[in-house]
Design a protein around this motif. Structure first.
Motif, PDB file in Angstrom:
ATOM      1  N   ILE A 164      41.067  39.522  37.984  1.00  0.00           N
ATOM      2  CA  ILE A 164      40.312  41.006  38.072  1.00  0.00           C
ATOM      3  C   ILE A 164      39.968  41.500  38.814  1.00  0.00           C
ATOM      4  O   ILE A 164      39.446  42.602  39.117  1.00  0.00           O
ATOM      5  N   ILE A 165      38.429  40.736  38.306  1.00  0.00           N
ATOM      6  CA  ILE A 165      37.270  40.949  38.544  1.00  0.00           C
ATOM      7  C   ILE A 165      37.302  40.618  40.417  1.00  0.00           C
ATOM      8  O   ILE A 165      36.727  41.806  40.843  1.00  0.00           O
ATOM      9  N   PRO A 195      35.232  53.593  41.885  1.00  0.00           N
ATOM     10  CA  PRO A 195      34.690  52.701  42.759  1.00  0.00           C
ATOM     11  C   PRO A 195      33.073  53.469  42.316  1.00  0.00           C
ATOM     12  O   PRO A 195      32.692  54.518  42.736  1.00  0.00           O
ATOM     13  N   GLY A 196      32.802  52.715  43.167  1.00  0.00           N
ATOM     14  CA  GLY A 196      30.983  52.940  43.090  1.00  0.00           C
ATOM     15  C   GLY A 196      29.969  51.777  41.614  1.00  0.00           C
ATOM     16  O   GLY A 196      29.531  51.423  42.014  1.00  0.00           O
ATOM     17  N   PHE A 208      30.822  43.142  39.512  1.00  0.00           N
ATOM     18  CA  PHE A 208      30.675  42.560  38.836  1.00  0.00           C
ATOM     19  C   PHE A 208      29.481  41.915  38.632  1.00  0.00           C
ATOM     20  O   PHE A 208      29.635  41.340  39.804  1.00  0.00           O
ATOM     21  N   GLU A 209      28.265  42.015  38.038  1.00  0.00           N
ATOM     22  CA  GLU A 209      27.475  41.029  37.636  1.00  0.00           C
ATOM     23  C   GLU A 209      27.485  40.188  36.885  1.00  0.00           C
ATOM     24  O   GLU A 209      27.564  40.658  35.413  1.00  0.00           O
ATOM     25  N   TYR A 210      26.264  39.681  36.229  1.00  0.00           N
ATOM     26  CA  TYR A 210      26.816  37.951  35.916  1.00  0.00           C
ATOM     27  C   TYR A 210      25.256  37.546  34.975  1.00  0.00           C
ATOM     28  O   TYR A 210      23.819  38.001  35.649  1.00  0.00           O
ATOM     29  N   GLY A 231      44.089  44.117  44.041  1.00  0.00           N
ATOM     30  CA  GLY A 231      43.686  45.241  43.202  1.00  0.00           C
ATOM     31  C   GLY A 231      43.386  45.498  42.882  1.00  0.00           C
ATOM     32  O   GLY A 231      42.915  45.466  41.424  1.00  0.00           O
ATOM     33  N   SER A 232      41.984  44.016  43.019  1.00  0.00           N
ATOM     34  CA  SER A 232      41.345  43.311  41.282  1.00  0.00           C
ATOM     35  C   SER A 232      39.865  44.984  41.650  1.00  0.00           C
ATOM     36  O   SER A 232      39.901  45.702  42.446  1.00  0.00           O
ATOM     37  N   LEU A 233      39.022  44.494  40.854  1.00  0.00           N
ATOM     38  CA  LEU A 233      37.991  45.373  40.592  1.00  0.00           C
ATOM     39  C   LEU A 233      37.457  46.141  41.750  1.00  0.00           C
ATOM     40  O   LEU A 233      36.671  46.765  42.434  1.00  0.00           O
ATOM     41  N   LYS A 234      37.027  43.895  42.261  1.00  0.00           N
ATOM     42  CA  LYS A 234      36.257  43.992  43.783  1.00  0.00           C
ATOM     43  C   LYS A 234      36.942  45.519  44.894  1.00  0.00           C
ATOM     44  O   LYS A 234      36.452  45.454  46.210  1.00  0.00           O
TER      45      LYS A 234
END
Ligand code: PLP
Length: 411
Positions: free
Chosen positions: A123-124, A105-106, A141-143, A132-135
């Motif tokens: 998932i992201i 987290p973070g 996530f950045e792109y 329960g996605s990463l977010k």
């Protein structure tokens, strides 16, 4: 070719294409020979033996097949450790395990190759469905797009605190070029120069054995893929792998099994023979699928369709896209490919709402292993510019028939 009848026009195109493809085919043979020797040497150095094929049950403590398979993959991919498991359901599952394995987290992670493969999106960020996605765990996530400004953009971005970067080697359902291992090495050197602690994860799906080296030879901390694609050689019935640095593999294993148990347990009541046979055959099988892709590109170029990559372009994955311009062409292409499949040749594919994808998808796959895309398969979302992605083909002589059939309604 008396078992399959084709019009003279198609046979002429076939002859012409085979002539044009000769040089590419010999390059493919050379890489296949190198990788075949690499894999054979790894089997010998690991002392693989018949007992490693045996099944186990229950906890699977000291399951020697499981341990040997990890050792073998680590040797082939030139890494400290590996997590190769039949019960990775898919490449997505293995990638998900790697992401949740190392991120907390973070943390923030930066993609260097734009948006991810379609099945990774939930998932992201599962868009408030509380899956329960990463977010949901406050992991962002950045792109960055992999374009001419990538190095400048990385430099600006990485001044913020990023825990990891993510690189997707293959194009997936996009029309960008796949990345070579040289491209990946350059990216990794660049980011590690800015921050040596940053963890590099590479999605290697469709990339294995296409080149003489792998992302894991280029400084990737974790390299991830599916066993119903290249490294399963068309034989592994399911599964996925993660190879890389031991401390990160341990974190992935903790996430995959349970903290404190990690790689110590895991039985396989089915046995390991198919996975060993699959990786053993993989370099040759990948070369057959590459020949299929090159031949397909060449045939469609001769028919004035736009394809990517072009038949004589360098390839870093097994995927071939063909811009078919109309939904009806996608459908006829898939129906014809399906009709030449060894399994379910009588089935007629239709577009459907496939889980994990935002558009209807059409798919041709008459395969021995369900969903296997190292076996000849074609698919694409029904959206502009109506592109079909074709991949796999474990036997070029057979795939050639499918490709010739696929153009029969397009001429
Ligand atoms: C296939 C693929 C995945 C996901 O693998 P599945 O086994 O289909 O879940 C991820 N990334 C890329 C580039 C792929 O080609």
């Amino acid at each position: 070719m008396s078992f399959f009848e084709f019009d003279k026009e198609i046979l002429d195109i076939s002859h012409k294409a085979l002539e044009l493809c000769k040089e590419k085919f010999s390059e493919i043979n050379e890489v296949s020979e190198y990788n075949s020797q690499k894999v054979l040497k790894a089997f010998i150095d690991c002392n693989v033996s018949e007992r490693h094929f045996n099944f186990t049950t229950g906890y699977g403590y000291s399951d020697c097949g499981r341990e040997k398979l990890d050792e073998l993959f680590a040797r082939i991919f030139n890494t400290e450790d590996a997590l190769v498991r039949l019960n990775f359901t898919s490449g997505t599952h293995a990638l998900c395990t790697a992401l949740f394995g190392i991120l907390r987290p973070g943390d923030k992670i930066l993609s260097l190759t734009g948006n991810l493969y379609d099945t990774m999106h939930n998932i992201i960020d599962c868009q408030n469905q509380n899956l329960g996605s990463l977010k949901d765990f406050n992991i962002l996530f950045e792109y960055l797009n992999y374009d001419n400004n990538i190095y400048e953009n990385i430099k600006n971005k990485l001044s913020n605190n990023f825990k990891a970067v993510y690189i997707q080697k293959s194009r997936g359902y996009s029309l960008r070029d796949s990345l070579s291992c040289e491209d990946i090495k350059k990216l990794i050197n660049f980011v590690k120069n800015i921050n040596p602690e940053i963890i590099v994860i590479v999605d290697n799906c469709y990339g294995e054995f296409v080149e003489k080296i792998e992302p894991s030879d280029c400084g990737a901390d974790l390299t991830v893929g599916s066993l119903i694609k290249n490294p399963g050689g068309g034989i592994a019935p399911s599964g996925g792998y993660i190879v890389g640095k031991k401390k990160y593999i341990d974190m992935c294993a903790s996430r995959f099994i349970a903290p404190g148990l990690g790689k110590e347990i895991g039985s396989n009541p089915y046995g390991y023979r198919d996975i060993f046979m699959g990786i053993f055959n993989a370099p040759k099988i990948v070369s057959e699928s590459l020949k299929t892709a090159v031949f397909c590109a060449c045939v469609f170029e001769l028919l004035n369709f736009e394809v990517s990559p072009k038949y004589n372009q360098k390839r870093f994955d097994i995927v071939q896209s063909i811009i078919l311009k109309k939904p009806k062409n996608m459908i006829s292409f898939c129906k014809n490919i399906q009709s030449c499949s060894p399994v379910d040749s009588f089935v007629s594919p239709e577009p459907w709402d496939m889980p994990g994808y935002n558009h209807q998808v059409i798919m041709a796959a008459g395969n021995f292993i369900s969903g296997s895309s190292i076996e000849l398969s074609a698919d694409g979302p029904i959206k502009e510019p109506y592109v079909i992605w074709l991949q796999g083909g474990t036997n070029f002589d057979m795939s050639k028939i499918s490709i010739l059939k696929s153009v029969s309604d397009l001429i």
